[in-house]
Write an enzyme that holds these catalytic residues in place. Structure first.
Site, PDB file in Angstrom:
ATOM      1  N   TYR A  32      25.421  -4.068  51.912  1.00 41.13           N
ATOM      2  CA  TYR A  32      25.501  -4.436  50.500  1.00 41.13           C
ATOM      3  C   TYR A  32      24.732  -3.450  49.641  1.00 41.13           C
ATOM      4  O   TYR A  32      23.971  -2.619  50.140  1.00 41.13           O
ATOM      5  CB  TYR A  32      24.975  -5.863  50.293  1.00 41.13           C
ATOM      6  CG  TYR A  32      23.469  -6.006  50.376  1.00 41.13           C
ATOM      7  CD1 TYR A  32      22.804  -5.911  51.594  1.00 41.13           C
ATOM      8  CD2 TYR A  32      22.709  -6.222  49.229  1.00 41.13           C
ATOM      9  CE1 TYR A  32      21.424  -6.042  51.664  1.00 41.13           C
ATOM     10  CE2 TYR A  32      21.331  -6.356  49.288  1.00 41.13           C
ATOM     11  CZ  TYR A  32      20.692  -6.264  50.518  1.00 41.13           C
ATOM     12  OH  TYR A  32      19.329  -6.373  50.584  1.00 41.13           O
ATOM     13  N   ARG A  51      24.160   5.711  49.293  1.00 38.30           N
ATOM     14  CA  ARG A  51      23.506   4.883  50.323  1.00 38.30           C
ATOM     15  C   ARG A  51      24.501   3.948  50.990  1.00 38.30           C
ATOM     16  O   ARG A  51      24.396   3.662  52.182  1.00 38.30           O
ATOM     17  CB  ARG A  51      22.343   4.097  49.729  1.00 38.30           C
ATOM     18  CG  ARG A  51      21.586   3.339  50.822  1.00 38.30           C
ATOM     19  CD  ARG A  51      20.361   2.645  50.325  1.00 38.30           C
ATOM     20  NE  ARG A  51      20.683   1.730  49.248  1.00 38.30           N
ATOM     21  CZ  ARG A  51      19.773   1.144  48.479  1.00 38.30           C
ATOM     22  NH1 ARG A  51      18.488   1.388  48.684  1.00 38.30           N
ATOM     23  NH2 ARG A  51      20.132   0.325  47.516  1.00 38.30           N
ATOM     24  N   ARG A 100      35.598 -15.483  67.573  1.00 35.83           N
ATOM     25  CA  ARG A 100      34.226 -14.993  67.443  1.00 35.83           C
ATOM     26  C   ARG A 100      33.830 -14.207  68.702  1.00 35.83           C
ATOM     27  O   ARG A 100      33.562 -14.804  69.740  1.00 35.83           O
ATOM     28  CB  ARG A 100      33.268 -16.166  67.234  1.00 35.83           C
ATOM     29  CG  ARG A 100      31.825 -15.725  67.028  1.00 35.83           C
ATOM     30  CD  ARG A 100      30.869 -16.892  66.971  1.00 35.83           C
ATOM     31  NE  ARG A 100      29.486 -16.438  66.933  1.00 35.83           N
ATOM     32  CZ  ARG A 100      28.782 -16.065  67.995  1.00 35.83           C
ATOM     33  NH1 ARG A 100      29.314 -16.094  69.200  1.00 35.83           N
ATOM     34  NH2 ARG A 100      27.524 -15.653  67.862  1.00 35.83           N
ATOM     35  N   HIS A 102      31.453 -10.660  69.861  1.00 39.29           N
ATOM     36  CA  HIS A 102      30.473  -9.707  69.335  1.00 39.29           C
ATOM     37  C   HIS A 102      31.091  -8.341  69.067  1.00 39.29           C
ATOM     38  O   HIS A 102      30.820  -7.716  68.043  1.00 39.29           O
ATOM     39  CB  HIS A 102      29.296  -9.550  70.313  1.00 39.29           C
ATOM     40  CG  HIS A 102      28.372 -10.726  70.316  1.00 39.29           C
ATOM     41  ND1 HIS A 102      28.773 -11.984  70.679  1.00 39.29           N
ATOM     42  CD2 HIS A 102      27.056 -10.828  69.991  1.00 39.29           C
ATOM     43  CE1 HIS A 102      27.755 -12.818  70.580  1.00 39.29           C
ATOM     44  NE2 HIS A 102      26.703 -12.142  70.159  1.00 39.29           N
ATOM     45  N   LYS A 149      21.256  -0.880  54.919  1.00 37.45           N
ATOM     46  CA  LYS A 149      21.151  -1.990  53.961  1.00 37.45           C
ATOM     47  C   LYS A 149      22.114  -3.086  54.398  1.00 37.45           C
ATOM     48  O   LYS A 149      23.180  -3.307  53.818  1.00 37.45           O
ATOM     49  CB  LYS A 149      21.424  -1.515  52.522  1.00 37.45           C
ATOM     50  CG  LYS A 149      20.910  -2.516  51.481  1.00 37.45           C
ATOM     51  CD  LYS A 149      20.841  -1.897  50.119  1.00 37.45           C
ATOM     52  CE  LYS A 149      20.530  -2.911  49.021  1.00 37.45           C
ATOM     53  NZ  LYS A 149      19.205  -3.507  49.080  1.00 37.45           N
ATOM     54  N   GLU A 182       7.196  -1.154  54.482  1.00 37.66           N
ATOM     55  CA  GLU A 182       7.659  -1.470  53.119  1.00 37.66           C
ATOM     56  C   GLU A 182       7.323  -2.931  52.852  1.00 37.66           C
ATOM     57  O   GLU A 182       6.475  -3.503  53.528  1.00 37.66           O
ATOM     58  CB  GLU A 182       9.151  -1.169  52.971  1.00 37.66           C
ATOM     59  CG  GLU A 182      10.038  -1.891  53.961  1.00 37.66           C
ATOM     60  CD  GLU A 182      11.527  -1.603  53.774  1.00 37.66           C
ATOM     61  OE1 GLU A 182      11.930  -1.073  52.735  1.00 37.66           O
ATOM     62  OE2 GLU A 182      12.289  -1.956  54.688  1.00 37.66           O
TER      63      GLU A 182
END
Ligand SMILES: Cc1ncc(COP(=O)(O)O)c(C=O)c1O
Length: 286
Positions: A32, A51, A100, A102, A149, A182
């Site tokens: 995102y 990014r 589902r 992986h 991110k 961070e």
């Protein structure tokens, strides 16, 4: 009423639906961006797109739309939400699957979602308009790919709750060598004597767009000494100022760490000067 974008359509956010079989929901398998927008103009959009490319590469997902198409979607979201002061959230996941599993699907159909939320304009650099943060410190217990991110933010969420539980607003994270990485949702700068220091980028930190802008602004508009290097816990605890950086906050002063005041509990002069540079030059980046 917030208008959102989902896979080609614009609709009121409350009416937008995704499948529970979306891999973003099942695995946090997505990335995102949050792009700030003031008076209808997005800040550093090009840096956010750069990014995004890196994040998509980090999860081996091809970018489903070109930069030009994404820009047009984001501009439309800005326009349909009143073109004021907005945070624009853009998320791309590996899409909906039948089962589902992986392992990645062979032919993913990525989900693209964007919406806007109201934000306050950042501080003009005066102490009265500063959003001050109280921080706690913790061992960084997130995963080893914090440079992506990713929407898989449970590690960050759990660290943020450690701050909330102590009546603070952020958490300063330290790796096993007791070096600053961070914060749960920000990068960090510290002022040590006359020097501004921020940790170097690696897999333990998100390459923040605001961090990048801040370094460029300090380089272009000040003669301050800036160092990008490991920052020890002792340096953080004895810093004269600590700043958090993120797109919707720009620079925000930390006024206490683990209950002890930083700069007597007030925003510092260096923060004030640096945030003023954002105020003057925030649209100077592509
Ligand atoms: C973990 C983390 N680090 C740093 C940042 C700052 O990044 P940016 O300046 O690009 O908003 C964020 C922003 O959300 C974040 O979540």
């Amino acid at each position: 009423m917030t208008i959102a974008y989902l896979n080609g359509d614009y609709a009121p956010l409350a009416d937008v639906r995704i499948s529970p079989m979306d891999r973003g929901f099942l695995f946090g398998d997505g990335v995102y961006e949050v792009i700030p927008c003031y008076d209808g103009s997005m800040v550093a959009l090009q840096y956010h797109l750069e990014r995004l490319h890196q994040s998509l590469e980090g999860i081996a997902l091809s970018q489903p739309e070109s930069d030009a198409q994404l820009t047009s979607i984001l501009s439309e979201v800005v326009a349909r939400n009143g073109a004021g002061n907005l945070g624009i959230y853009l998320q791309i996941t590996r899409g909906v699957v039948a089962k589902r599993e992986h392992a990645f699907p062979e032919h993913p159909l990525p989900t693209i979602f964007a919406y806007a939320f109201d934000i306050s304009p950042p501080s003009d650099g005066s102490p009265e308009t500063a959003s001050c943060f109280r921080a706690v410190t913790r061992r960084d217990q997130r995963w080893g790919r914090c440079h992506i991110k990713s929407t898989a933010l449970l590690g960050n969420v759990l660290h943020m709750m450690e701050a909330v539980e102590e009546d603070a607003e952020e958490v300063l994270l330290f790796n096993d060598q007791d070096e600053l990485t961070e914060a749960a949702a920000c990068n960090v700068f510290v002022v040590c004597g006359d020097t501004i220091v921020t940790p170097e980028l690696d897999h333990q930190k998100l390459p923040g767009v605001t961090r990048r802008q801040c370094l460029e602004l300090l380089e272009t508009h000040t003669d301050w000494t800036v160092e990008i290097r490991p920052v020890s816990r002792d340096e953080v605890l004895s810093a004269s100022e600590i700043w958090l950086s993120s797109s919707t906050k720009e620079l925000a002063p930390v006024v206490s760490v683990d209950g002890k005041p930083v700069n007597e509990g007030r925003p510092g002069a260096r923060w004030s000067a640096a945030q003023k540079l954002f105020q003057q030059h925030r649209f100077s980046r592509p």
